[in-house]
Enzyme design. Structure first.
Site, PDB file in Angstrom:
ATOM      1  N   VAL A  67       4.701   1.029   0.876  1.00  0.00           N
ATOM      2  CA  VAL A  67       5.103  -0.148   1.649  1.00  0.00           C
ATOM      3  C   VAL A  67       5.020  -1.384   0.756  1.00  0.00           C
ATOM      4  O   VAL A  67       4.035  -1.582   0.050  1.00  0.00           O
ATOM      5  CB  VAL A  67       4.236  -0.316   2.922  1.00  0.00           C
ATOM      6  CG1 VAL A  67       4.722  -1.499   3.748  1.00  0.00           C
ATOM      7  CG2 VAL A  67       4.269   0.953   3.777  1.00  0.00           C
TER       8      VAL A  67
ATOM      9  N   ASN B 172       0.770   8.406   3.311  1.00  0.00           N
ATOM     10  CA  ASN B 172       0.980   9.817   2.989  1.00  0.00           C
ATOM     11  C   ASN B 172       2.433  10.135   2.670  1.00  0.00           C
ATOM     12  O   ASN B 172       2.726  11.033   1.892  1.00  0.00           O
ATOM     13  CB  ASN B 172       0.539  10.685   4.164  1.00  0.00           C
ATOM     14  CG  ASN B 172      -0.968  10.731   4.244  1.00  0.00           C
ATOM     15  OD1 ASN B 172      -1.635  11.137   3.313  1.00  0.00           O
ATOM     16  ND2 ASN B 172      -1.518  10.294   5.378  1.00  0.00           N
ATOM     17  N   PHE B 173       3.342   9.413   3.337  1.00  0.00           N
ATOM     18  CA  PHE B 173       4.761   9.738   3.175  1.00  0.00           C
ATOM     19  C   PHE B 173       5.565   8.603   2.560  1.00  0.00           C
ATOM     20  O   PHE B 173       6.737   8.751   2.308  1.00  0.00           O
ATOM     21  CB  PHE B 173       5.398  10.052   4.540  1.00  0.00           C
ATOM     22  CG  PHE B 173       4.666  11.110   5.308  1.00  0.00           C
ATOM     23  CD1 PHE B 173       4.686  12.424   4.876  1.00  0.00           C
ATOM     24  CD2 PHE B 173       3.961  10.791   6.452  1.00  0.00           C
ATOM     25  CE1 PHE B 173       4.010  13.400   5.578  1.00  0.00           C
ATOM     26  CE2 PHE B 173       3.284  11.764   7.171  1.00  0.00           C
ATOM     27  CZ  PHE B 173       3.302  13.073   6.726  1.00  0.00           C
TER      28      PHE B 173
ATOM     29  N   ASP C 236      -0.270   8.438  17.019  1.00  0.00           N
ATOM     30  CA  ASP C 236      -1.035   8.148  15.804  1.00  0.00           C
ATOM     31  C   ASP C 236      -1.755   6.812  15.925  1.00  0.00           C
ATOM     32  O   ASP C 236      -1.797   6.018  14.976  1.00  0.00           O
ATOM     33  CB  ASP C 236      -0.109   8.175  14.582  1.00  0.00           C
ATOM     34  CG  ASP C 236      -0.879   8.350  13.284  1.00  0.00           C
ATOM     35  OD1 ASP C 236      -2.049   8.806  13.331  1.00  0.00           O
ATOM     36  OD2 ASP C 236      -0.325   8.023  12.217  1.00  0.00           O
TER      37      ASP C 236
ATOM     38  N   GLY D 183       0.825  -1.216   0.000  1.00  0.00           N
ATOM     39  CA  GLY D 183       0.000   0.000   0.000  1.00  0.00           C
ATOM     40  C   GLY D 183       0.852   1.256   0.000  1.00  0.00           C
ATOM     41  O   GLY D 183       2.077   1.208   0.091  1.00  0.00           O
TER      42      GLY D 183
HETATM   43  N1  ATP Z   1       4.428  -4.084   8.972  1.00  0.00           N
HETATM   44  C1  ATP Z   1       3.479  -4.168   8.038  1.00  0.00           C
HETATM   45  N2  ATP Z   1       3.015  -5.372   7.651  1.00  0.00           N
HETATM   46  C2  ATP Z   1       2.062  -5.456   6.694  1.00  0.00           C
HETATM   47  N3  ATP Z   1       1.503  -4.393   6.068  1.00  0.00           N
HETATM   48  C3  ATP Z   1       1.941  -3.171   6.409  1.00  0.00           C
HETATM   49  C4  ATP Z   1       2.938  -2.983   7.405  1.00  0.00           C
HETATM   50  N4  ATP Z   1       3.165  -1.648   7.538  1.00  0.00           N
HETATM   51  C5  ATP Z   1       2.337  -1.025   6.670  1.00  0.00           C
HETATM   52  N5  ATP Z   1       1.605  -1.928   5.998  1.00  0.00           N
HETATM   53  C6  ATP Z   1       0.582  -1.632   4.975  1.00  0.00           C
HETATM   54  O1  ATP Z   1       1.121  -0.747   4.022  1.00  0.00           O
HETATM   55  C7  ATP Z   1       0.182   0.222   3.615  1.00  0.00           C
HETATM   56  C8  ATP Z   1       0.775   1.623   3.732  1.00  0.00           C
HETATM   57  O2  ATP Z   1       1.105   1.857   5.104  1.00  0.00           O
HETATM   58  P1  ATP Z   1       1.474   3.272   5.669  1.00  0.00           P
HETATM   59  O3  ATP Z   1       1.654   3.170   7.134  1.00  0.00           O
HETATM   60  O4  ATP Z   1       2.575   3.888   4.885  1.00  0.00           O
HETATM   61  O5  ATP Z   1       0.224   4.101   5.271  1.00  0.00           O
HETATM   62  P2  ATP Z   1      -1.179   4.383   5.940  1.00  0.00           P
HETATM   63  O6  ATP Z   1      -1.251   3.886   7.350  1.00  0.00           O
HETATM   64  O7  ATP Z   1      -2.224   3.903   4.989  1.00  0.00           O
HETATM   65  O8  ATP Z   1      -1.130   5.946   5.888  1.00  0.00           O
HETATM   66  P3  ATP Z   1      -0.378   6.980   6.785  1.00  0.00           P
HETATM   67  O9  ATP Z   1       0.569   7.667   5.895  1.00  0.00           O
HETATM   68  O10 ATP Z   1      -1.504   7.806   7.266  1.00  0.00           O
HETATM   69  O11 ATP Z   1       0.340   6.231   7.894  1.00  0.00           O
HETATM   70  C9  ATP Z   1      -1.053   0.030   4.468  1.00  0.00           C
HETATM   71  O12 ATP Z   1      -2.038  -0.611   3.710  1.00  0.00           O
HETATM   72  C10 ATP Z   1      -0.588  -0.879   5.582  1.00  0.00           C
HETATM   73  O13 ATP Z   1      -1.596  -1.796   5.934  1.00  0.00           O
END
Ligand code: ATP
Length: 415
Positions: A64, A60-61, A172, A57
Site C-alpha cells: 500500500v 499479505n497480498f 476480517d 506498508g
Molecule cells: N486507506 C488507507 N489509508 C492509510 N493507510 C492504509 C490504508 N489502507 C491500508 N493502509 C496501510 O497499509 C499497510 C498495508 O495494508 P494491508 O491492508 O495491505 O495490510 P495489513 O492489514 O497489514 O495485512 P493484511 O494482508 O492482513 O490485510 C498497513 O500498514 C495499513 O495501515
C-alpha cells in the site's frame, strides 16, 4: 486557475502543445509525452493520474502506497496487487472487495475511488486515512481509556451495522483494519467481504485466527453476521485491555482456546463493558448480542452512531443527469478542470476502472467533507501517521508477535 496551480508535477512551460489545453487535457498530454512523467511511470513512481509519495506498508497480498492525484491534489492510498501472483480465488476476492466497497456509503467506511489496471498489476485507489491504525495506536500507547473506547467502538458498530443492513459481511474485522482519519474511525480492508443474506450458510473460512469465531474452527458452515459480531467482541476486549482474550503461541493451541471459550476480563474494565464483551463472545452464534441491542446498551448510552450517507451517484455519467446538488456541483468542478460531459460519456463503459471515475469520486468526497460537518476531517489528532504511525516498529501483544509473524497471517482456509 493555471495548470501550474493544479498539477503537482508540472510540464515544460515552453512546450507549445500545452497551450490552450484544459488542465485535464494537459495532464493526459504530459502522461503520454513528457519524459518526466514517462520516467515516473517506468520507475513505479506514477500510477495513471496519481504520483506515488511513499510507502504505507505491506500486507499479505498487497503493498500500500500513499499517492497524490495530480489533478485534484488529494491524497489517496493505493493498494497494489501483483497479477502474476493472483489465482482464481484471489481474483474472486478482489472483485467482491470492489463490489462491497461500492455498495456501502457510510462516514466510518473507507471509500473506493478507482481501480487502475496495468499488464502486471492492479491498483486499488482508496480514501487515505492519515492517522494510522487502531492496532498501532494500542501497541504503541497501550489500551484505550473507556471513554475513548466508547466513542471509537460506536463508530465501528455503526459502520458494521450499515454493512449488515446492506447484506455485506466483512469477515476480517480487526484492529489492523480500523483506521483513524483525525479522530474519526474508518473501517477498511474489504478483501474478505461478501454479499450474504440473513440465514445464508457460508463455508469458506476467512479472517485472522485471533479474531476467528469458534464455529469457524468446528462447524462445516457458518453465518457471516455472527462471525463479524464475535470479531467485534475480540476487538473491544483488545481496545479496553491492550491484550487479546485468547492467546497461544501456535494456531493449533489458539484454536483450542477459542473452542474452549474461557477467558477472563481484568477487573479494571467496567461492569457494563464486561457485560458487552461476554455477550459478544458467546460460543453459540445465535446467543450473541445483536448490533441493535449493542447500540441500545447501557455501556454505549449517549454515544453518537453516525448514520449512513444519503444516496448519491457513484458514476460521473449518472451524475450528469442527477438532480442531486452534490453531484451537480461536482460535475461543475470536473468541467472546470476540462473533464467535459463528452469525456465523461466516453469513459462510461470503463466504470470504476477509469481515471474520470477517480476524479469524480475524489471531488465529490471533497465537496461532501466541506459541506457536511459529520464528514469533515477532524484535524485534532492523537498521532500523525506522517510522523510516527507508518514507521512504528511492530510490537508484541501479550504473546502475539507483531504483524510480521504468522499469528497475524490471514488464512482463507483454517485447518
Ligand atoms: N486507506 C488507507 N489509508 C492509510 N493507510 C492504509 C490504508 N489502507 C491500508 N493502509 C496501510 O497499509 C499497510 C498495508 O495494508 P494491508 O491492508 O495491505 O495490510 P495489513 O492489514 O497489514 O495485512 P493484511 O494482508 O492482513 O490485510 C498497513 O500498514 C495499513 O495501515
Amino acid at each position: 486557475m493555471t495548470l501550474q496551480h493544479r498539477l503537482s508535477v508540472v510540464g515544460d512551460e515552453n512546450d507549445p502543445n500545452l497551450d490552450n489545453k484544459t488542465p485535464y487535457e494537459q495532464l493526459v498530454y504530459l502522461l503520454n509525452n513528457d519524459q518526466r512523467y514517462l520516467k515516473e511511470a517506468t520507475l513505479n513512481k506514477r500510477v495513471g493520474f496519481y504520483r506515488i509519495r511513499g510507502d504505507l506498508g505491506t500486507g499479505n497480498f498487497s503493498q500500500v502506497k500513499m499517492a497524490v492525484n495530480s489533478l485534484t491534489r488529494e491524497r489517496v492510498a493505493i493498494k497494489i496487487l501483483d497479477k502474476t501472483k493472483m489465482d482464481e480465488k484471489t481474483q474472486k476476492l478482489l472483485s467482491r472487495e470492489i463490489k462491497s466497497m461500492d455498495y456501502v456509503k457510510h462516514p466510518n467506511i473507507i471509500r473506493l475511488y478507482e481501480v487502475h489496471e496495468t499488464l502486471a498489476k492492479i491498483h486499488i485507489v482508496l480514501e487515505y486515512a492519515p492517522n494510522g491504525e487502531l492496532f498501532s495506536k494500542i501497541t504503541t500507547f497501550g489500551k484505550l481509556q473507556e471513554t475513548e473506547c466508547r466513542s471509537n467502538f460506536s463508530q465501528i458498530v455503526s459502520a458494521v451495522s450499515h454493512m449488515h443492513d446492506r447484506n455485506i459481511i466483512h469477515r476480517d474485522l480487526k484492529a489492523e483494519n480500523i483506521f483513524y482519519s483525525g479522530k474519526r474511525i474508518k473501517v477498511g480492508d474489504f478483501g474478505f467481504s461478501k454479499c450474504s443474506q440473513v440465514g445464508e450458510q457460508l463455508s469458506t473460512y476467512c479472517g485472522s485466527p485471533p479474531y476467528a469465531a469458534p464455529e469457524l474452527f468446528k462447524d462445516e458452515h457458518y453465518e457471516g453476521r455472527y462471525v463479524d459480531i464475535w470479531a467485534l467482541g475480540i476487538l473491544l476486549y483488545f481496545m479496553v485491555t491492550g491484550i487479546m482474550p485468547f492467546r497461544a503461541d501456535t494456531v493449533g493451541k489458539l484454536k483450542k482456546c477459542i473452542i474452549d471459550g474461557t477467558f477472563t476480563i481484568p477487573s479494571f474494565v467496567s461492569d457494563n463493558c464486561q457485560f458487552i464483551i461476554r455477550n459478544l463472545l458467546k460460543r453459540s452464534p445465535k446467543e450473541r448480542l445483536t448490533l441493535h441491542s449493542l447500540e441500545r446498551s447501557d455501556w454505549l448510552e449517549g454515544q453518537e452512531f453516525p448514520k449512513p450517507l444519503h444516496s448519491f451517484e457513484l458514476m460521473a455519467h449518472h451524475a450528469l443527469h442527477s438532480s442531486g446538488t452534490d453531484e451537480q456541483q461536482t460535475i461543475k468542478c470536473l468541467n472546470e478542470l476540462g473533464v467535459t460531459s463528452k469525456v465523461i460519456k466516453e469513459c462510461k463503459d470503463k466504470g470504476v476502472r477509469s481515471n474520470v471515475t477517480g476524479i469524480y469520486r475524489i471531488m465529490l468526497h471533497k465537496l461532501q467533507k466541506q459541506k457536511y460537518p459529520y464528514l469533515a476531517d477532524d484535524s485534532t489528532t492523537h498521532s500523525s501517521r506522517d510522523t510516527s504511525a507508518s514507521t512504528l516498529s511492530p510490537s508484541t501483544i501479550d504473546g502475539y508477535s507483531s504483524k510480521k509473524k504468522n499469528i497475524k497471517t490471514k488464512v482463507c482456509t483454517i485447518l
